[in-house]
Design an enzyme around this catalytic site. Structure first.
Site, PDB file in Angstrom:
ATOM      1  N   LYS A 221       0.823  -1.200   0.000  1.00  0.00           N
ATOM      2  CA  LYS A 221       0.000   0.000   0.000  1.00  0.00           C
ATOM      3  C   LYS A 221       0.863   1.258   0.000  1.00  0.00           C
ATOM      4  CE  LYS A 221      -4.336  -1.958   1.322  1.00  0.00           C
ATOM      5  NZ  LYS A 221      -5.481  -2.005   2.258  1.00  0.00           N
ATOM      6  N   ARG A 261      -3.257 -10.216   4.843  1.00  0.00           N
ATOM      7  CA  ARG A 261      -3.577 -10.333   3.417  1.00  0.00           C
ATOM      8  C   ARG A 261      -2.406  -9.744   2.634  1.00  0.00           C
ATOM      9  NH1 ARG A 261      -5.958  -7.246  -0.682  1.00  0.00           N
ATOM     10  NH2 ARG A 261      -7.389  -8.393  -2.054  1.00  0.00           N
TER      11      ARG A 261
END
Length: 284
Positions: A221, A261
């Protein structure tokens, strides 16, 4: 692979690893490498070989600014991949905000529904999950990708995320979802800037006080790329943030996360085992 007892969560000695398969042409993290159905299936199987306990299959990009795809397109992308992976014995989750996609995915073998909207995008979702009696990831969410960045306004991000997640849990429980089905995701990067994300990670203990397993999705991210920016100030590319992701995985696992994840499974599978040994949980 993980043994699931529905609606009970699986009992593990360590944090689980969820590998990501984006069946999309425009994912921020992998540039559409797995958009082809056969490529997506091969990639899912490779993630299992690397140590994934769960393979998360999604057909709609949730990157900032992304436009939604049609129901028909999302179904066409994910259901063949989920069915094929399930036939190979893979534990599959479906990453979707649509109840109809979740229903179709469960019918072809998905064992978990991962809803980044926590039921806000499609009010029918909690009822579908309740009827299917599969685990349900309820993520903190304030709006769709096209405007979520404008919603990243908090006085106390950890307290507000906790309160908003608690409200979502109350709602899905009234729709028939069993408490044992619920997993919470604080939604790193969703209506949160870099500072918010780091505060949320540091506050996982407070979020865990809600009493539900936590799934953490920090992989590749933007807040990692910005932290690792070069001397010129340009953020590090997404695909070069895997080492930083592994560091977050180890810390989150040591802090008690139920699952992480991730895109690059191998090092993260190692990291959760190290975290388990570090905290005295043992190594599988």
């Amino acid at each position: 692979m993980t043994t699931w007892s529905v609606p009970q969560m699986p009992v593990e000695e360590r944090c689980l690893v969820m590998g990501v398969v984006n069946v999309t042409p425009d994912s921020f993290s992998d540039g559409g490498q797995w958009f082809d159905e056969d490529a997506a299936i091969r990639h899912g199987l490779e993630l299992v070989r690397q140590g994934a306990d769960i393979v998360d299959v999604g057909g709609e990009s949730t990157r900032p600014g992304a436009a939604r795809v049609s129901l028909e397109e999302e179904l066409a992308r994910v259901t063949p991949v989920i069915a094929a992976l399930t036939r190979e014995g893979v534990t599959v989750s479906v990453d979707t905000m649509r109840a109809e996609v979740a229903q179709a995915a469960v019918e072809v073998g998905a064992k978990l529904v991962n809803d980044v909207s926590g039921g806000l995008a499609d009010p029918a979702m909690p009822r579908v999950v309740a009827a299917a009696r599969v685990p349900y990831v309820v993520m903190h969410w304030r709006g769709h990708s096209h405007d979520m960045e404008s919603r990243a306004v908090y006085s106390d991000v950890v307290t507000e995320v906790r309160e908003e997640l608690a409200k979502r849990v109350d709602l899905v429980l009234t729709e028939g979802v069993a408490p044992e089905q619920i997993v919470l995701d604080p939604g790193l990067g969703f209506a949160k800037n870099a500072e918010h994300n780091w505060k949320v990670l540091a506050g996982l203990g407070k979020l865990a006080e809600l009493g539900y397993p936590l799934l953490i999705g920090a992989s590749r991210k933007r807040f990692l790329g910005r932290l690792l920016a070069g001397p010129d100030g340009h953020p590090r590319p997404f695909h070069k943030c895997d080492d930083a992701t592994t560091a977050v995985t180890a810390l989150a696992a040591a802090a008690g996360a139920w699952c992480v994840r991730v895109h690059h499974v191998g090092p993260n599978a190692d990291a959760v085992r190290v975290a388990a040994a570090w905290t005295g949980g043992g190594v599988r």
